[in-house]
Scaffold this active site. Structure first.
Site, PDB file in Angstrom:
ATOM      1  N   SER A 138      11.766   8.410   0.671  1.00 21.52           N
ATOM      2  CA  SER A 138      11.794   6.947   0.740  1.00 21.52           C
ATOM      3  C   SER A 138      13.027   6.565   1.553  1.00 21.52           C
ATOM      4  O   SER A 138      13.976   7.354   1.667  1.00 21.52           O
ATOM      5  CB  SER A 138      11.918   6.368  -0.665  1.00 21.52           C
ATOM      6  N   TYR A 149      15.588   6.394  -9.294  1.00 19.59           N
ATOM      7  CA  TYR A 149      14.683   6.428  -8.138  1.00 19.59           C
ATOM      8  C   TYR A 149      15.447   6.887  -6.891  1.00 19.59           C
ATOM      9  O   TYR A 149      15.029   7.827  -6.201  1.00 19.59           O
ATOM     10  CB  TYR A 149      14.054   5.044  -7.909  1.00 19.59           C
ATOM     11  N   LYS A 153      15.107  10.407  -4.687  1.00 17.31           N
ATOM     12  CA  LYS A 153      14.729  10.393  -3.272  1.00 17.31           C
ATOM     13  C   LYS A 153      15.828  10.994  -2.384  1.00 17.31           C
ATOM     14  O   LYS A 153      15.527  11.638  -1.382  1.00 17.31           O
ATOM     15  CB  LYS A 153      14.368   8.968  -2.837  1.00 17.31           C
TER      16      LYS A 153
HETATM   17  N1  LIG Z   1       5.116   1.697  -1.701  1.00 15.25           N
HETATM   18  C1  LIG Z   1       6.357   1.736  -1.201  1.00 15.25           C
HETATM   19  O1  LIG Z   1       6.930   0.698  -0.796  1.00 15.25           O
HETATM   20  C2  LIG Z   1       7.067   3.058  -1.119  1.00 15.25           C
HETATM   21  C3  LIG Z   1       8.258   3.111  -0.392  1.00 15.25           C
HETATM   22  C4  LIG Z   1       8.937   4.304  -0.312  1.00 15.25           C
HETATM   23  C5  LIG Z   1       8.432   5.441  -0.925  1.00 15.25           C
HETATM   24  N2  LIG Z   1       7.266   5.378  -1.619  1.00 15.25           N
HETATM   25  C6  LIG Z   1       6.784   6.610  -2.246  1.00 15.25           C
HETATM   26  O2  LIG Z   1       5.437   6.831  -1.878  1.00 15.25           O
HETATM   27  C7  LIG Z   1       4.822   7.692  -2.846  1.00 15.25           C
HETATM   28  C8  LIG Z   1       3.468   7.143  -3.206  1.00 15.25           C
HETATM   29  O3  LIG Z   1       3.643   5.931  -3.942  1.00 15.25           O
HETATM   30  P1  LIG Z   1       2.772   4.625  -3.648  1.00 15.25           P
HETATM   31  O4  LIG Z   1       3.676   3.622  -3.088  1.00 15.25           O
HETATM   32  O5  LIG Z   1       1.521   4.964  -2.946  1.00 15.25           O
HETATM   33  O6  LIG Z   1       2.499   4.146  -5.172  1.00 15.25           O
HETATM   34  P2  LIG Z   1       1.144   4.118  -6.043  1.00 15.25           P
HETATM   35  O7  LIG Z   1       1.579   3.751  -7.409  1.00 15.25           O
HETATM   36  O8  LIG Z   1       0.139   3.265  -5.375  1.00 15.25           O
HETATM   37  O9  LIG Z   1       0.664   5.635  -6.010  1.00 15.25           O
HETATM   38  C9  LIG Z   1       1.384   6.663  -6.673  1.00 15.25           C
HETATM   39  C10 LIG Z   1       0.403   7.623  -7.314  1.00 15.25           C
HETATM   40  O10 LIG Z   1       1.136   8.667  -7.995  1.00 15.25           O
HETATM   41  C11 LIG Z   1       0.436   8.952  -9.203  1.00 15.25           C
HETATM   42  N3  LIG Z   1       1.300   9.611 -10.180  1.00 15.25           N
HETATM   43  C12 LIG Z   1       2.278   9.058 -10.953  1.00 15.25           C
HETATM   44  N4  LIG Z   1       2.809   9.990 -11.759  1.00 15.25           N
HETATM   45  C13 LIG Z   1       2.170  11.156 -11.498  1.00 15.25           C
HETATM   46  C14 LIG Z   1       2.280  12.464 -12.010  1.00 15.25           C
HETATM   47  N5  LIG Z   1       3.156  12.774 -12.997  1.00 15.25           N
HETATM   48  N6  LIG Z   1       1.480  13.432 -11.506  1.00 15.25           N
HETATM   49  C15 LIG Z   1       0.566  13.132 -10.551  1.00 15.25           C
HETATM   50  N7  LIG Z   1       0.402  11.902 -10.030  1.00 15.25           N
HETATM   51  C16 LIG Z   1       1.207  10.919 -10.502  1.00 15.25           C
HETATM   52  C17 LIG Z   1      -0.045   7.591  -9.670  1.00 15.25           C
HETATM   53  O11 LIG Z   1      -1.097   7.694 -10.625  1.00 15.25           O
HETATM   54  C18 LIG Z   1      -0.487   6.953  -8.356  1.00 15.25           C
HETATM   55  O12 LIG Z   1      -1.848   7.206  -8.093  1.00 15.25           O
HETATM   56  C19 LIG Z   1       5.816   7.766  -4.007  1.00 15.25           C
HETATM   57  O13 LIG Z   1       6.523   8.995  -3.938  1.00 15.25           O
HETATM   58  C20 LIG Z   1       6.761   6.602  -3.751  1.00 15.25           C
HETATM   59  O14 LIG Z   1       8.022   6.806  -4.324  1.00 15.25           O
HETATM   60  C21 LIG Z   1       6.579   4.214  -1.735  1.00 15.25           C
END
Ligand SMILES: NC(=O)c1ccc[n+]([C@@H]2O[C@H](COP(=O)([O-])OP(=O)(O)OC[C@H]3O[C@@H](n4cnc5c(N)ncnc54)[C@H](O)[C@@H]3O)[C@@H](O)[C@H]2O)c1
Length: 286
Positions: A138, A149, A153
């Site tokens: 991230s 968090y 990261k």
């Molecule tokens: N959305 C943003 O703005 C953003 C920004 C930076 C980084 N990220 C990162 O992107 C990645 C994906 O997140 P997203 O934004 O798509 O969120 P999201 O909540 O839409 O998807 C995350 C998925 O991870 C699954 N999950 C949670 N705990 C789990 C576990 N213990 N085992 C297996 N699966 C699990 C959830 O069920 C969900 O389907 C994450 O690592 C998040 O930190 C997101």
């Protein structure tokens, strides 16, 4: 990797957001796809939707924080498709960082989940001398904040870059990428839906935590389309590019901090109280 067609991708956190977009992107490129997620209902829906596109896909319920669950994911992928070529360690959660339980949950998914994915799948890729690993970090991995968090990261950024050097110095054909998004339009603001029962915390968030959560919900609602992120990741795999930064303005915002670090200059203090004397939340991390 040059050609993805006919190869197999494993994506964790594939039931939602970035992971689901990655799974769909790979499927549309002719890959077989293994969708892994802890949320069974949404995993089934996502797997069915991708199959409906004509993609050869399976869903495997997985808890990335549990090493035996990640090993079972590998075994399922191998038994159905025979080989794995692309692995995206993408599952992630955010929290309020108010209790040690919460810290352990977030570190368990965001940090240990990546470690388990690397330990389980990298030997396969290295042995076949073909493949690519993608770890989702991230921009929070570059933005100091007192919270689990950002800590998770920062760690993912570090171990991914470290593995890049290890693979490269061994002359391995296996590539690795570190995906560092800013705000993306996903359900990360509702990550609490997957908070395990053992994670205790006060019912009401502190005002600062409540405002941070609200900022994440607003920020992600206005964020980039996950499909765009998936396009960038696929291109990074083909180009063997380490860093994937979907939000260029968020990268530029880090320039002053890195220059100050290199110059050994203290950063200006960010206020912790606003004009009304209320606690200012740590910068929203996504
Ligand atoms: N959305 C943003 O703005 C953003 C920004 C930076 C980084 N990220 C990162 O992107 C990645 C994906 O997140 P997203 O934004 O798509 O969120 P999201 O909540 O839409 O998807 C995350 C998925 O991870 C699954 N999950 C949670 N705990 C789990 C576990 N213990 N085992 C297996 N699966 C699990 C959830 O069920 C969900 O389907 C994450 O690592 C998040 O930190 C997101």
């Amino acid at each position: 990797m040059d050609a993805l067609d006919g190869k197999t991708a494993v994506v964790t956190g594939a039931a939602s957001g970035i992971g689901r977009a990655l799974a769909e992107r790979f499927g549309r490129s002719g890959m077989r796809v293994v969708l892994a997620d802890i949320e069974a209902r949404r995993l089934d829906e996502a797997t069915e939707a991708i199959r409906a596109l004509g993609v050869d896909a399976i869903g495997v319920r997985t808890d990335v924080a549990d090493p035996s669950s990640v090993e079972a994911l590998r075994d399922a992928a191998l038994s159905v498709f025979g080989a794995v070529h692309v692995v995206c360690n993408n599952a992630g959660v955010g929290d309020r960082s108010e209790t040690l339980d919460e810290w352990e949950w977030v570190m368990g998914v965001n940090f240990w989940g990546v470690v388990h994915g690397m330990r389980t799948f990298l030997p396969l890729l290295v042995d076949q001398d073909e493949g690519h690993l993608v770890n989702t970090a991230s921009m929070s991995g570059f933005m100091p904040a007192y919270g689990s968090y950002a800590a998770s990261k920062f760690a993912v950024v570090g171990i991914t870059e470290g593995a890049y050097h290890q693979l490269g110095s061994r002359g391995s054909a296996v590539g690795i990428s570190c995906l560092c998004p800013g705000f993306i339009a996903t359900d990360i603001g509702a990550a609490d839906r997957n908070r395990p029962d053992w994670v205790t915390r006060p019912v009401e968030p502190t005002p600062a935590a409540a405002r941070r959560l609200a900022a994440i919900v607003d920020g992600t609602a206005a964020g980039l389309d996950p499909a765009h992120v998936a396009d960038l990741v696929q291109q990074a795999i083909v180009d063997r590019r380490l860093w994937v930064f979907p939000n260029p303005e968020a990268v530029e915002a880090q320039r002053a901090r890195f220059e100050a670090i290199l110059a050994g200059v203290n950063p200006p203090i960010r206020p912790t109280l606003d004009a009304n004397g209320l606690e200012v939340p740590d910068r929203p991390s996504s």
